[in-house]
Design a protein around this motif. Structure first.
Motif, PDB file in Angstrom:
ATOM      1  N   LYS A 133       0.838  -1.205   0.000  1.00  0.00           N
ATOM      2  CA  LYS A 133       0.000   0.000   0.000  1.00  0.00           C
ATOM      3  C   LYS A 133       0.869   1.249   0.000  1.00  0.00           C
ATOM      4  O   LYS A 133       0.560   2.232  -0.691  1.00  0.00           O
ATOM      5  N   GLU A 147       2.176   1.781  -3.322  1.00  0.00           N
ATOM      6  CA  GLU A 147       1.079   2.255  -4.166  1.00  0.00           C
ATOM      7  C   GLU A 147       0.814   3.743  -3.901  1.00  0.00           C
ATOM      8  O   GLU A 147       0.742   4.558  -4.819  1.00  0.00           O
ATOM      9  N   ARG A 148       0.701   4.034  -2.561  1.00  0.00           N
ATOM     10  CA  ARG A 148       0.394   5.409  -2.175  1.00  0.00           C
ATOM     11  C   ARG A 148       1.513   6.360  -2.573  1.00  0.00           C
ATOM     12  O   ARG A 148       1.271   7.475  -3.013  1.00  0.00           O
ATOM     13  N   ASP A 156       1.153   7.097  -6.005  1.00  0.00           N
ATOM     14  CA  ASP A 156       0.021   8.027  -6.166  1.00  0.00           C
ATOM     15  C   ASP A 156       0.436   9.437  -5.769  1.00  0.00           C
ATOM     16  O   ASP A 156       0.157  10.412  -6.474  1.00  0.00           O
ATOM     17  N   LEU A 157       1.102   9.469  -4.595  1.00  0.00           N
ATOM     18  CA  LEU A 157       1.496  10.772  -4.055  1.00  0.00           C
ATOM     19  C   LEU A 157       2.488  11.466  -4.980  1.00  0.00           C
ATOM     20  O   LEU A 157       2.381  12.678  -5.218  1.00  0.00           O
ATOM     21  N   ALA A 176       2.754  11.056  -8.090  1.00  0.00           N
ATOM     22  CA  ALA A 176       2.009  11.535  -9.272  1.00  0.00           C
ATOM     23  C   ALA A 176       1.267  12.818  -8.903  1.00  0.00           C
ATOM     24  O   ALA A 176       1.315  13.820  -9.625  1.00  0.00           O
ATOM     25  N   ALA A 177       0.578  12.742  -7.701  1.00  0.00           N
ATOM     26  CA  ALA A 177      -0.202  13.901  -7.263  1.00  0.00           C
ATOM     27  C   ALA A 177       0.708  15.111  -7.061  1.00  0.00           C
ATOM     28  O   ALA A 177       0.353  16.235  -7.421  1.00  0.00           O
TER      29      ALA A 177
END
Ligand code: ADP
Length: 607
Positions: free
Chosen positions: A339, A342-343, A346-347, A349-350
């Motif tokens: 996770k 994954e996060r 994501d982060l 990318a964000a």
């Protein structure tokens, strides 16, 4: 684990412990009994042999007498006192030598002819002992063995008898009475007991004197009567010892109690050459204690085993649970890591997106600022455009006056009227100054902002704004009412603040253009560290839509070419930069009111 299961387990464990104890006790007891039986058997044999050899020691005595001449003479001449005396002396000497109780001779009728105790007052001499079984046995040619209690002195003893003379028809009987008590001395110190029991079940010798002449079994009344009659025990009461059988252990061994006493192991064996039995009573206390110890050990051992079992089981369970927890933890860890990865992705990318957005915002803001500046400029120019007619009129008037005055002055100079010429020139100077003032105000208004904030006095700013709009005010005949505090300092940029005031005043002028008796009220107030200036008119006021959309860019209700719809938008933006605010509302009595509020400052404050 459920409550009942736990109770059930405890019960099983207790049962096992108890069973182990019982089994330990039983096995230990059985083994101990066997050992004891073997030991007792040996002891019984030893005691038996001792008794037999003790009895055998006296066997020869009566037979010796058969051979003696003094005794033979006695039998032949029982009435001669000298013969009797000689026999008496001999018998007492022999009695002393053999350490027996008494030795005596009976004639064939059973009468005592001579005795070792002839000189004692209770001597047997002359007594008829024909009823005694030992006499009867001997007179029939047999050797008599008999235990009995003496009738004269109630002294118990072992009687040995033998026929004298011819065996077929004996001429008399020789009797030896032996005291067996010394045998008992061997039995002292035993923790059980030893009994020598005769053919009638009567105890004749015992390790404990009180048992003597008691019976091992209660006597049947008929038997007792017969014994009483025979005087064998001289009418001794012969009570029962009170032996109660508890349990048979082997053929000739049993567990007994004597008068509710402790448990004894009883064994007996026949005594060779007699009708007697020898009993050995062994205490079972040590044996029971041993069995109890074994039982305790067995219980303790099994309890320990059970405890070990419980501990081992608990350990096993804890280990299993730990293992399970570890696996679960590892799984959770792996999941968490997954996770996190994954996060993180994501982060990232964000984050990238955010950075892009920030860059974009910065760019937009710069564009906006530029656009705002341009708009501001455009707004100013628009106002100037609006004012251009007035300004032209304003400038044309003094220009025309200048032309007339300067023409006149030339003529007055030619006439030599210097005073009038001087007065005209003075007026010319005033006119030029006024024109310079107008152009100066325009220039400063049109100038781009410097972005430098300084303390500005609101009355001065208002003065400048009104000056810029003076022509319009006069031509429209608008009454300006002012109610301002004397000194109201705010931190601002003078020209931009003036522009806000010009915008608000110009809007008010627009609004009152069509009304009769046009009025504009400018009211200032100092309140809680703030300065507010309200510009209110008696125009048509604000419609609901206008009130809602006042500050929207390009919102205007004015005809094309007259309004851009930017004035209020720019004004609120400017005031915002100064840390102030602007609001507009419809007055209940009619007309619109615009209030600007700015933080108050002092004249000295340097920005
Ligand atoms: P513009 O004056 O170019 O129209 P503004 O932003 O200054 O742009 O004004 C926007 C609108 O707000 C005006 O068109 C008008 O409808 C309304 N307005 C502003 N001031 C007043 C006022 N004093 N009385 C009535 N309406 C007003």
């Amino acid at each position: 684990m459920s409550h009942w299961r736990r109770i059930w387990r405890i019960a099983v464990v207790l049962l096992i412990i108890t069973a182990a104890g019982a089994a330990g006790f039983h096995i230990s007891q059985t083994l101990a009994y066997q050992q004891q039986l073997a030991r007792s058997q040996v002891q019984l044999r030893v005691f038996g042999q001792t008794i037999a050899s003790e009895l055998a020691r006296y066997d020869y005595v009566p037979h010796v007498l058969t051979l003696d001449s003094k005794i033979n003479q006695l039998l032949d001449n029982p009435d001669q006192a000298a013969v009797v005396q000689a026999a008496n002396l001999y018998l007492s000497a022999l009695n002393e030598r053999t350490a027996t109780r008494a030795i005596y001779i009976l004639d064939k009728t059973g009468k005592v002819l001579a005795t070792s105790n002839w000189q004692r007052p209770d001597s047997y001499l002359g007594e008829d002992l024909s009823y005694r079984p030992y006499f009867r046995a001997a007179i029939q040619g047999q050797t008599g063995r008999f235990y009995g209690v003496g009738t004269t002195r109630s002294e118990p003893g072992y009687y040995l008898s033998a026929p004298l003379g011819n065996r077929r028809s004996p001429s008399g009987v020789a009797v030896v009475k032996v005291g067996l008590e010394p045998l008992e001395a061997n039995w002292q110190g035993l923790d059980g007991g030893v009994l020598l029991v005769d053919e009638n079940g009567v105890v004749i010798l015992a390790s404990q004197p009180r048992w003597r002449l008691q019976t091992v079994f209660p006597l049947a009344p008929a038997k007792r009567a017969a014994l009483d009659r025979s005087l064998q025990y001289n009418r001794a009461p012969l009570p029962s010892m009170g032996i109660e059988q508890q349990k048979a252990i082997a053929d000739d061994a049993e567990l007994v109690r004597i008068r509710k006493g402790s448990l004894l192991l009883s064994q007996n064996m026949p005594l060779a050459g007699t009708a007697w039995r020898l009993y050995l009573l062994s205490s079972t206390q040590a044996l029971q204690m041993g069995a109890l110890k074994t039982a305790t050990l067995a219980s303790g051992g099994s309890a320990l085993l059970a405890l070990l079992g419980v501990v081992w089981n608990a350990r096993r369970r804890i280990n299993a649970e730990r293992q399970k927890a570890r696996i679960a933890l590892e799984a959770a860890n792996a999941e968490l890591e997954r996770k996190v990865i994954e996060r993180t992705a994501d982060l990232s990318a964000a984050n990238l997106q955010l950075q892009a957005e920030v860059t974009e915002r910065i760019r937009t803001e710069a564009t906006l600022r530029r656009a705002q500046d341009e708009l501001l400029q455009a707004g100013k120019l628009a106002v100037i455009g609006q004012m251009s007619t007035g300004i032209a009129h304003e400038l044309n008037q003094p220009l025309a006056a200048l032309r007339t005055l300067s023409g006149n002055t030339v003529r007055f100079l030619a006439r030599g009227d210097l005073a009038t010429a001087q007065s005209n020139l003075q007026t010319i100077i005033q006119l030029v100054e006024r024109m310079g003032k107008i152009s100066g105000a325009l220039k400063s208004f049109a100038r781009k902002s410097s972005n430098r904030m300084v303390p500005v006095e609101l009355n001065a700013a208002l003065e400048n704004a009104l000056f810029l709009l003076e022509t319009r005010i006069h031509s429209a005949g608008v009454v300006i009412e002012r109610d301002m505090p004397a000194q109201a300092w705010v931190k601002a940029e003078a020209t931009r603040l003036e522009q806000v005031l010009v915008n608000l005043l110009a809007n008010a002028l627009d609004a009152v253009a069509t009304v009769t008796n046009p009025h504009i009220r400018v009211v200032g107030q100092l309140e809680q560290g703030e300065v507010s200036v309200s510009i209110c008119d008696n125009g048509p006021g604000l419609t609901a839509e206008a009130e809602a959309r006042l500050f929207e860019p390009f919102f205007t209700t004015k005809p094309v070419g007259e309004g851009l719809g930017l004035g209020l938008t720019l004004s609120i933006g400017i005031l915002d930069e100064f840390g102030g605010r602007l609001s507009g509302y419809h007055q209940p009595q009619g007309g619109a009111c615009f209030t600007m509020v700015l933080p108050q400052t002092t004249k000295e404050m340097l920005g």
